[in-house]
Design an enzyme around this catalytic site. Structure first.
Site, mmCIF file in Angstrom:
data_model
loop_
_atom_site.group_PDB
_atom_site.id
_atom_site.type_symbol
_atom_site.label_atom_id
_atom_site.label_comp_id
_atom_site.label_asym_id
_atom_site.label_seq_id
_atom_site.Cartn_x
_atom_site.Cartn_y
_atom_site.Cartn_z
ATOM 1 C CG ASP A 172 -135.098 60.193 36.210
ATOM 2 O OD1 ASP A 172 -134.362 60.459 37.177
ATOM 3 O OD2 ASP A 172 -136.310 59.975 36.319
ATOM 4 C CG HIS A 207 -133.339 57.074 39.033
ATOM 5 N ND1 HIS A 207 -133.734 56.331 40.124
ATOM 6 C CD2 HIS A 207 -134.463 57.623 38.526
ATOM 7 C CE1 HIS A 207 -135.057 56.434 40.262
ATOM 8 N NE2 HIS A 207 -135.519 57.218 39.307
ATOM 9 C CG ASP A 262 -136.029 57.738 43.024
ATOM 10 O OD1 ASP A 262 -136.386 56.891 43.853
ATOM 11 O OD2 ASP A 262 -136.733 58.115 42.061
ATOM 12 N NE ARG A 263 -129.302 51.189 45.235
ATOM 13 C CZ ARG A 263 -129.960 50.041 45.318
ATOM 14 N NH1 ARG A 263 -131.274 50.013 45.262
ATOM 15 N NH2 ARG A 263 -129.304 48.898 45.466
ATOM 16 C CE LYS A 264 -139.028 54.474 43.108
ATOM 17 N NZ LYS A 264 -138.291 55.487 42.346
ATOM 18 C CG PHE A 265 -131.769 51.521 49.778
ATOM 19 C CD1 PHE A 265 -130.596 50.868 49.407
ATOM 20 C CD2 PHE A 265 -131.739 52.896 49.951
ATOM 21 C CE1 PHE A 265 -129.418 51.585 49.214
ATOM 22 C CE2 PHE A 265 -130.573 53.618 49.761
ATOM 23 C CZ PHE A 265 -129.411 52.965 49.394
ATOM 24 C CB ILE A 294 -132.258 41.802 54.773
ATOM 25 C CG1 ILE A 294 -130.908 41.486 54.129
ATOM 26 C CG2 ILE A 294 -133.320 40.781 54.375
ATOM 27 C CD1 ILE A 294 -130.247 40.228 54.672
ATOM 28 N NE ARG A 314 -140.710 60.453 31.817
ATOM 29 C CZ ARG A 314 -141.421 59.317 31.815
ATOM 30 N NH1 ARG A 314 -141.466 58.575 30.744
ATOM 31 N NH2 ARG A 314 -142.089 58.966 32.905
#
Ligand code: 6AU
Length: 276
Positions: free
Chosen positions: A39, A63, A92-95, A98, A241
């Site tokens: 990240d 990301h 890691d898009r975390k959709f 809809i 991290r």
């Protein structure tokens, strides 16, 4: 026996989804259940970290939208490194939208995530239609989806019946949903007597892993590889991290040292788990 008592190799043979199978095979081959979460905002730091940790990780998580100097060459290089060092790519898009919207977000725009990410993730909050949408893009490309069943942050709402419902959604689409972001094993959770849960094997990818800190100033909570893999039976440790600190002007030697440390801790916890 419960999947977490079987070896990654034994489980790889039983998985029909190609992304899940490949991940489990790589884990056994490289003796690594470590996923590095890169990240950082500059592509130089991004690739310095990936070059350093490549041989030690099974999965590399991005990301992609935090990179300030993103262009298409980033993806080309990422793909080359994924083949060179044998790791899978997890965006890691975390959709969380809809079905028809996530189809566009997954396949179009600047990033075209489905073209290069073997694995991506989604929240369960929109209900099963989010899986239907993502599967319509991902299945033809042999991709795998991870649902967020439990978050690592303090006060997360992903508990109790929400987590159970997320597992039920996954159970209904085991061809595409290969596992969860969670802190525990999820097989059998929320199942009724009539559900066929024999052979159910969900990969559990656990973020919030740290050897030196117990949290950050913004609600992140850390557990050790021993707690996550041995005590809670999770499969992959996701470390950001803890490996690269601030992620600016990256010191490749230090990153390598930390990656080896987390790899060893994760693998030791896995060995201990499958031996009992
Ligand atoms: O090790 P860290 O704290 O530097 O980074 C943890 C990474 C971050 C988060 O976006 C992600 O893991 N994450 C996730 C994921 C992977 O979906 C879910 C969650 O509950 N907690 C969490 O930290 O990139």
């Amino acid at each position: 026996s419960s999947p977490h008592l079987q070896t990654y190799n034994e489980r790889a043979k039983k998985h029909a989804n190609k992304a899940a199978k490949a991940l489990l095979e790589i884990m056994e081959e490289k003796q690594s259940n470590l996923s590095v979460s890169v990240d950082v905002t500059k592509s130089k730091d991004f690739f310095d970290i990936i070059e350093a940790v490549g041989p030690h990780v099974c999965l590399r998580k991005t990301h992609i939208d935090v990179l300030e100097d993103f262009d298409a060459t980033v993806i080309d290089r990422l793909r080359e490194l994924s083949e060179k060092h044998k790791f899978l790519i997890f965006e890691d898009r975390k959709f969380a939208d809809i079905g028809s919207t996530v189809v566009l977000q997954y396949s179009k725009g600047i990033y075209k995530i489905a073209d290069w990410a073997h694995i991506t993730n989604a929240h369960a909050v929109p209900g099963p239609s989010i899986i239907t949408g993502l599967a319509s893009v991902g299945i033809p490309k042999d991709r795998g989806l991870i649902l967020l069943a439990e978050m690592s942050s303090k006060g997360a709402l992903t508990t109790g019946s929400y987590t159970e419902d997320a597992v039920r959604m996954a159970r209904a689409r085991r061809d595409f949903v290969i596992g969860f972001i969670a802190q525990h094993r999820m097989e059998g959770i929320g199942a009724s007597d009539t559900d066929n849960i024999a052979g159910e094997d969900f990969l559990v990818l656990a973020p919030g892993v740290g050897l030196d800190a117990t949290g950050d100033a913004m609600g992140q909570q850390y557990r050790t590889p021993e707690q996550v893999v041995f005590e809670s039976g999770c499969d992959v440790i996701i470390v950001g991290r803890g490996i690269y600190g601030k992620g600016e002007n990256v010191d490749a030697r230090e990153v390598l040292k930390q990656a080896q440390r987390y790899q060893a801790a994760g693998w030791e916890a896995y060995k201990k788990r499958v031996q009992r």
